[in-house]
Design a protein around this motif. Structure first.
Motif, PDB file in Angstrom:
ATOM      1  N   GLU A 119      91.502  -0.598 -25.478  1.00  0.00           N
ATOM      2  CA  GLU A 119      92.116  -1.069 -24.001  1.00  0.00           C
ATOM      3  C   GLU A 119      92.512  -2.276 -24.099  1.00  0.00           C
ATOM      4  OE1 GLU A 119      90.380   0.576 -20.245  1.00  0.00           O
ATOM      5  OE2 GLU A 119      89.111   1.940 -21.646  1.00  0.00           O
ATOM      6  N   LYS A 120      91.537  -3.275 -24.771  1.00  0.00           N
ATOM      7  CA  LYS A 120      91.861  -4.616 -25.094  1.00  0.00           C
ATOM      8  C   LYS A 120      92.976  -4.954 -25.645  1.00  0.00           C
ATOM      9  CE  LYS A 120      86.654  -5.198 -24.089  1.00  0.00           C
ATOM     10  NZ  LYS A 120      85.698  -5.739 -24.610  1.00  0.00           N
ATOM     11  N   ASN A 121      93.210  -4.189 -26.881  1.00  0.00           N
ATOM     12  CA  ASN A 121      94.330  -4.595 -27.733  1.00  0.00           C
ATOM     13  C   ASN A 121      95.118  -3.289 -27.768  1.00  0.00           C
ATOM     14  OD1 ASN A 121      96.189  -4.984 -29.740  1.00  0.00           O
ATOM     15  ND2 ASN A 121      94.464  -5.487 -31.278  1.00  0.00           N
ATOM     16  N   VAL A 122      96.206  -2.795 -27.304  1.00  0.00           N
ATOM     17  CA  VAL A 122      96.617  -1.619 -27.046  1.00  0.00           C
ATOM     18  C   VAL A 122      97.251  -1.165 -28.579  1.00  0.00           C
ATOM     19  CG1 VAL A 122      97.330  -1.589 -24.662  1.00  0.00           C
ATOM     20  CG2 VAL A 122      98.968  -2.453 -26.388  1.00  0.00           C
ATOM     21  N   LEU A 123      97.412  -1.976 -29.438  1.00  0.00           N
ATOM     22  CA  LEU A 123      97.957  -1.571 -30.900  1.00  0.00           C
ATOM     23  C   LEU A 123      97.007  -0.600 -31.474  1.00  0.00           C
ATOM     24  CD1 LEU A 123      99.994  -4.478 -31.767  1.00  0.00           C
ATOM     25  CD2 LEU A 123     101.042  -2.473 -31.016  1.00  0.00           C
ATOM     26  N   ALA A 124      95.645  -1.296 -31.041  1.00  0.00           N
ATOM     27  CA  ALA A 124      94.369  -0.558 -31.773  1.00  0.00           C
ATOM     28  C   ALA A 124      94.353   0.956 -31.510  1.00  0.00           C
ATOM     29  CB  ALA A 124      93.026  -1.007 -31.128  1.00  0.00           C
ATOM     30  N   PHE A 125      95.099   1.404 -30.364  1.00  0.00           N
ATOM     31  CA  PHE A 125      95.055   2.977 -30.381  1.00  0.00           C
ATOM     32  C   PHE A 125      95.668   3.796 -31.488  1.00  0.00           C
ATOM     33  CE2 PHE A 125      95.201   2.314 -25.375  1.00  0.00           C
ATOM     34  CZ  PHE A 125      93.943   2.992 -25.300  1.00  0.00           C
ATOM     35  N   PHE A 126      96.858   3.246 -32.046  1.00  0.00           N
ATOM     36  CA  PHE A 126      97.294   3.640 -33.273  1.00  0.00           C
ATOM     37  C   PHE A 126      96.037   3.893 -34.406  1.00  0.00           C
ATOM     38  CE2 PHE A 126     101.057   1.833 -31.420  1.00  0.00           C
ATOM     39  CZ  PHE A 126     101.838   2.942 -31.159  1.00  0.00           C
ATOM     40  N   THR A 182     100.274   4.613 -20.339  1.00  0.00           N
ATOM     41  CA  THR A 182      99.177   5.015 -19.214  1.00  0.00           C
ATOM     42  C   THR A 182      98.461   3.676 -18.819  1.00  0.00           C
ATOM     43  OG1 THR A 182      99.064   7.027 -19.757  1.00  0.00           O
ATOM     44  CG2 THR A 182      97.284   6.254 -18.421  1.00  0.00           C
ATOM     45  N   LYS A 183      98.071   2.882 -19.876  1.00  0.00           N
ATOM     46  CA  LYS A 183      97.258   1.626 -19.708  1.00  0.00           C
ATOM     47  C   LYS A 183      98.273   0.636 -18.760  1.00  0.00           C
ATOM     48  CE  LYS A 183      94.748  -2.150 -21.798  1.00  0.00           C
ATOM     49  NZ  LYS A 183      94.627  -2.874 -20.518  1.00  0.00           N
ATOM     50  N   PHE A 184      99.374   0.659 -19.437  1.00  0.00           N
ATOM     51  CA  PHE A 184     100.189  -0.459 -18.598  1.00  0.00           C
ATOM     52  C   PHE A 184     100.447  -0.002 -16.956  1.00  0.00           C
ATOM     53  CE2 PHE A 184     101.848  -2.141 -22.620  1.00  0.00           C
ATOM     54  CZ  PHE A 184     101.718  -3.186 -22.675  1.00  0.00           C
ATOM     55  N   ALA A 185     100.697   1.142 -17.034  1.00  0.00           N
ATOM     56  CA  ALA A 185     100.946   1.917 -15.522  1.00  0.00           C
ATOM     57  C   ALA A 185      99.628   1.461 -14.491  1.00  0.00           C
ATOM     58  CB  ALA A 185     101.168   3.207 -15.457  1.00  0.00           C
ATOM     59  N   LEU A 186      98.293   1.663 -15.275  1.00  0.00           N
ATOM     60  CA  LEU A 186      97.253   1.416 -14.467  1.00  0.00           C
ATOM     61  C   LEU A 186      96.866  -0.097 -14.452  1.00  0.00           C
ATOM     62  CD1 LEU A 186      94.981   3.708 -16.155  1.00  0.00           C
ATOM     63  CD2 LEU A 186      95.530   4.251 -13.869  1.00  0.00           C
ATOM     64  N   ASP A 187      97.351  -0.950 -15.336  1.00  0.00           N
ATOM     65  CA  ASP A 187      97.125  -2.298 -15.157  1.00  0.00           C
ATOM     66  C   ASP A 187      98.299  -2.814 -14.107  1.00  0.00           C
ATOM     67  OD1 ASP A 187      95.129  -2.266 -17.035  1.00  0.00           O
ATOM     68  OD2 ASP A 187      96.276  -3.131 -18.656  1.00  0.00           O
ATOM     69  N   ARG A 188      99.760  -2.249 -14.092  1.00  0.00           N
ATOM     70  CA  ARG A 188     100.443  -2.790 -12.969  1.00  0.00           C
ATOM     71  C   ARG A 188     100.113  -2.553 -11.873  1.00  0.00           C
ATOM     72  NH1 ARG A 188     106.792  -0.761 -12.981  1.00  0.00           N
ATOM     73  NH2 ARG A 188     107.440  -2.457 -11.339  1.00  0.00           N
ATOM     74  N   GLU A 189      99.494  -1.338 -11.449  1.00  0.00           N
ATOM     75  CA  GLU A 189      99.152  -1.048 -10.134  1.00  0.00           C
ATOM     76  C   GLU A 189      97.853  -2.052  -9.657  1.00  0.00           C
ATOM     77  OE1 GLU A 189      96.585   2.525  -8.113  1.00  0.00           O
ATOM     78  OE2 GLU A 189      97.227   2.747  -9.991  1.00  0.00           O
ATOM     79  N   LYS A 190      96.995  -2.472 -10.813  1.00  0.00           N
ATOM     80  CA  LYS A 190      95.974  -3.419 -10.344  1.00  0.00           C
ATOM     81  C   LYS A 190      96.604  -4.777 -10.027  1.00  0.00           C
ATOM     82  CE  LYS A 190      93.715  -5.530 -13.929  1.00  0.00           C
ATOM     83  NZ  LYS A 190      92.925  -5.783 -15.057  1.00  0.00           N
ATOM     84  N   LYS A 191      97.768  -5.082 -10.851  1.00  0.00           N
ATOM     85  CA  LYS A 191      98.393  -6.472 -10.949  1.00  0.00           C
ATOM     86  C   LYS A 191      99.032  -6.557  -9.497  1.00  0.00           C
ATOM     87  CE  LYS A 191     101.935  -9.610 -12.838  1.00  0.00           C
ATOM     88  NZ  LYS A 191     102.814  -9.461 -13.865  1.00  0.00           N
ATOM     89  N   TYR A 192      99.517  -5.400  -9.111  1.00  0.00           N
ATOM     90  CA  TYR A 192     100.354  -5.559  -7.845  1.00  0.00           C
ATOM     91  C   TYR A 192      99.697  -5.030  -6.545  1.00  0.00           C
ATOM     92  CZ  TYR A 192     104.453  -6.628 -10.648  1.00  0.00           C
ATOM     93  OH  TYR A 192     105.172  -7.303 -11.275  1.00  0.00           O
ATOM     94  N   GLY A 193      98.348  -4.917  -6.853  1.00  0.00           N
ATOM     95  CA  GLY A 193      97.404  -4.360  -5.718  1.00  0.00           C
ATOM     96  C   GLY A 193      97.702  -3.105  -5.179  1.00  0.00           C
ATOM     97  N   GLY A 194      97.806  -2.071  -6.036  1.00  0.00           N
ATOM     98  CA  GLY A 194      98.162  -0.826  -5.287  1.00  0.00           C
ATOM     99  C   GLY A 194      97.002  -0.221  -4.743  1.00  0.00           C
ATOM    100  N   GLU A 195      96.315  -0.641  -3.803  1.00  0.00           N
ATOM    101  CA  GLU A 195      95.201  -0.165  -3.030  1.00  0.00           C
ATOM    102  C   GLU A 195      95.462   0.197  -1.728  1.00  0.00           C
ATOM    103  OE1 GLU A 195      92.072  -2.948  -5.690  1.00  0.00           O
ATOM    104  OE2 GLU A 195      91.801  -2.602  -3.442  1.00  0.00           O
TER     105      GLU A 195
END
Length: 195
Positions: A119-126, A182-195
């Protein structure tokens, strides 16, 4: 990954359990449906070649964490066996089921252990998917030696591992891409305050 997103949004423990239960059921259903589809299109060898049940297990472990991911890994082959037995063609077969349970649980366990780092380095998913596959296949091979099974001999398991390389390669590409999106979608929601 989902736990972090739900915590950021302030969901209650009950709501988290409900959402993770829904995701678990959805992934288990996918793990049952994908092999049926692959067998319908690619014949009986399609499952060994493409390893369709493994993809939802990998996603479950990375998205839901260790406990929920291992639950999906164990539930998937059991549910598949029960449903397909009613149709007269059990997948996986009864002799294969215990081997697959342990292999998929190992896959989920290892994948979940690496998912927080990834999650901290998405390339590590591979790398996480590769390590999870290597560990689960090593456990499967070890089981064939230990069990002394006449059906699943080490040479047969090695043959299945070789046949499934294309599925491993495909999932080493597909699963991390799904997780990164999925991670980028969740992070984007956090960034733009999707609450």
């Amino acid at each position: 990954m989902i736990e972090n997103a739900l915590s950021r949004k302030g969901y209650s423990s009950k709501a988290k359990i409900t959402i993770k239960s829904f995701v678990s059921v959805a992934l288990t259903a996918l793990a049952v449906a994908l092999p049926m589809l692959v067998h319908a299109v690619g014949g009986s060898e399609g499952g060994v070649k493409w390893l369709p049940m493994y993809l939802p297990v990998i996603l479950g472990a990375a998205l839901l964490g260790m406990k929920w991911g291992v639950t999906v890994a164990i539930a998937s082959p059991i549910v598949s066996f029960c449903i397909t037995s009613l149709c007269g063609n059990a997948m996986p077969g009864a002799a294969r089921l215990p081997f697959m349970l342990i292999e998929l649980a190992t896959l989920a366990l290892v994948m979940s252990m690496f998912s927080k780092r990834a999650e901290k380095n998405v390339l590590a998913f591979f790398l996480a998917v590769i390590i999870a596959f290597v560990c689960s296949r090593a456990v499967l091979l070890s089981l064939s030696f230990i069990s002394g099974s006449e059906i699943f001999t080490p040479s047969m398991i090695l043959s299945q591992i070789k046949s499934g390389l294309i599925g491993v390669i495909a999932q080493t590409v597909v699963a991390p891409i799904v997780l990164i999106v999925t991670k980028f979608a969740l992070d984007r929601e956090k960034k733009y305050g999707g609450e």
